[in-house]
Motif scaffolding. Structure first.
Motif, short mmCIF file in Angstrom:
data_model
loop_
_atom_site.label_atom_id
_atom_site.label_comp_id
_atom_site.label_asym_id
_atom_site.label_seq_id
_atom_site.Cartn_x
_atom_site.Cartn_y
_atom_site.Cartn_z
N GLY A 1 0.82 -1.21 0.00
CA GLY A 1 0.00 0.00 0.00
C GLY A 1 0.85 1.26 0.00
N ASN A 2 1.87 1.27 0.85
CA ASN A 2 2.79 2.41 0.90
C ASN A 2 3.55 2.56 -0.42
OD1 ASN A 2 3.11 3.82 3.69
ND2 ASN A 2 2.81 1.66 4.16
N LEU A 3 3.98 1.43 -0.96
CA LEU A 3 4.73 1.45 -2.21
C LEU A 3 3.88 2.03 -3.35
CD1 LEU A 3 7.37 0.73 -3.66
CD2 LEU A 3 6.41 -1.56 -4.05
N GLY A 4 2.64 1.59 -3.44
CA GLY A 4 1.75 2.10 -4.48
C GLY A 4 1.52 3.60 -4.36
N TRP A 5 1.28 4.05 -3.13
CA TRP A 5 1.04 5.47 -2.91
C TRP A 5 2.29 6.28 -3.25
CZ3 TRP A 5 2.99 9.43 0.08
CH2 TRP A 5 2.21 10.58 0.13
N LEU A 6 3.45 5.80 -2.82
CA LEU A 6 4.69 6.53 -3.06
C LEU A 6 5.09 6.53 -4.53
CD1 LEU A 6 6.66 5.44 0.10
CD2 LEU A 6 5.91 7.76 -0.44
N LYS A 7 4.82 5.45 -5.25
CA LYS A 7 5.10 5.44 -6.68
C LYS A 7 4.33 6.55 -7.39
CE LYS A 7 6.63 0.73 -7.51
NZ LYS A 7 6.35 -0.55 -8.16
N GLU A 8 3.09 6.72 -7.00
CA GLU A 8 2.27 7.79 -7.58
C GLU A 8 2.80 9.16 -7.12
OE1 GLU A 8 -0.35 9.60 -9.97
OE2 GLU A 8 0.01 7.43 -9.90
N HIS A 9 3.18 9.25 -5.86
CA HIS A 9 3.66 10.50 -5.26
C HIS A 9 4.93 11.00 -5.97
CE1 HIS A 9 3.69 13.38 -1.97
NE2 HIS A 9 4.94 13.06 -1.64
N ASP B 1 11.34 8.36 -9.61
CA ASP B 1 10.51 7.43 -10.38
C ASP B 1 11.37 6.22 -10.77
OD1 ASP B 1 8.27 6.50 -11.64
OD2 ASP B 1 8.20 8.05 -13.18
N GLY B 2 10.92 5.03 -10.39
CA GLY B 2 11.69 3.82 -10.66
C GLY B 2 12.63 3.43 -9.54
N VAL C 1 11.60 4.02 -6.17
CA VAL C 1 10.78 4.13 -4.97
C VAL C 1 10.89 2.89 -4.10
CG1 VAL C 1 8.41 4.38 -4.12
CG2 VAL C 1 9.20 5.77 -6.04
N ASP C 2 10.89 1.70 -4.69
CA ASP C 2 10.97 0.48 -3.91
C ASP C 2 12.25 0.44 -3.08
OD1 ASP C 2 10.04 -2.09 -3.03
OD2 ASP C 2 11.41 -3.03 -4.46
N PHE C 3 13.38 0.72 -3.70
CA PHE C 3 14.66 0.74 -3.00
C PHE C 3 14.66 1.82 -1.92
CE2 PHE C 3 19.02 2.41 -2.65
CZ PHE C 3 19.64 1.29 -2.13
N SER C 4 14.18 3.02 -2.27
CA SER C 4 14.15 4.13 -1.32
C SER C 4 13.27 3.82 -0.11
CB SER C 4 13.65 5.41 -2.01
OG SER C 4 14.50 5.75 -3.07
N LEU C 5 12.13 3.19 -0.36
CA LEU C 5 11.23 2.83 0.74
C LEU C 5 11.89 1.84 1.68
CD1 LEU C 5 8.47 3.03 2.10
CD2 LEU C 5 7.63 1.31 0.48
N LYS C 6 12.62 0.89 1.14
CA LYS C 6 13.33 -0.08 1.98
C LYS C 6 14.39 0.61 2.84
CE LYS C 6 12.45 -4.02 -0.97
NZ LYS C 6 12.92 -4.85 -2.06
N ILE C 7 15.12 1.54 2.26
CA ILE C 7 16.14 2.28 3.01
C ILE C 7 15.50 3.08 4.14
CG2 ILE C 7 17.86 4.15 2.88
CD1 ILE C 7 18.77 1.50 1.60
#
Length: 127
Positions: free
Chosen positions: A30-38, A45-46, A48-54
């Motif tokens: 859910g967070n990943l989806g919202w942040l990808k749009e954000h 862009d592209g 976000v997944d790595f940044s969210l994990k960090i």
């Protein structure tokens, strides 16, 4: 009552980061989806997944260091872990602030600035 101000700031930071980390962990998609749009259309862009994990890892480390720092302050009046907790909190908040500014979410950036003031104040108290 010794170190009460420091303990309260550390508690504030621990609650903030452990709750945020828990939310990111339990609702990662859910967070990943919202942040990808954000961050769509930005240089994140592209990434976000790595940044969210960090950010998730840093938030958990900050929260845990603040908890251990509180224990250290109470048990032996030491502040090493508390300082590290405040420092990791500040670094994490600067990263979050940078992301909000890149996304042009100025209200979000303003909110993070308030948390940053508390974290820097905590670091000041621990010096």
């Amino acid at each position: 009552m010794h170190n009460l101000s420091s303990l309260l700031v550390l508690l504030f930071l621990a609650i903030t980061f452990l709750q945020s980390g828990y939310d990111k962990f339990t609702d990662y998609q859910g967070n990943l989806g919202w942040l990808k749009e954000h961050f769509k259309g930005t240089f994140f862009d592209g990434k976000v997944d790595f940044s969210l994990k960090i950010i998730l890892i840093l938030e958990l480390i900050a929260g845990l260091l603040c908890i251990v720092g509180m224990i250290e302050l109470v048990v032996n009046n030491g502040n090493t872990f508390a300082k590290y907790g405040a420092i990791v909190s500040c670094v994490t908040l600067v990263m979050l602030l940078f992301g909000q500014r890149v996304a042009k979410d100025y209200d979000g950036a303003r909110t993070i600035a308030i948390y940053f003031i508390v974290a820097v104040f905590g670091l000041y108290l621990l010096e």
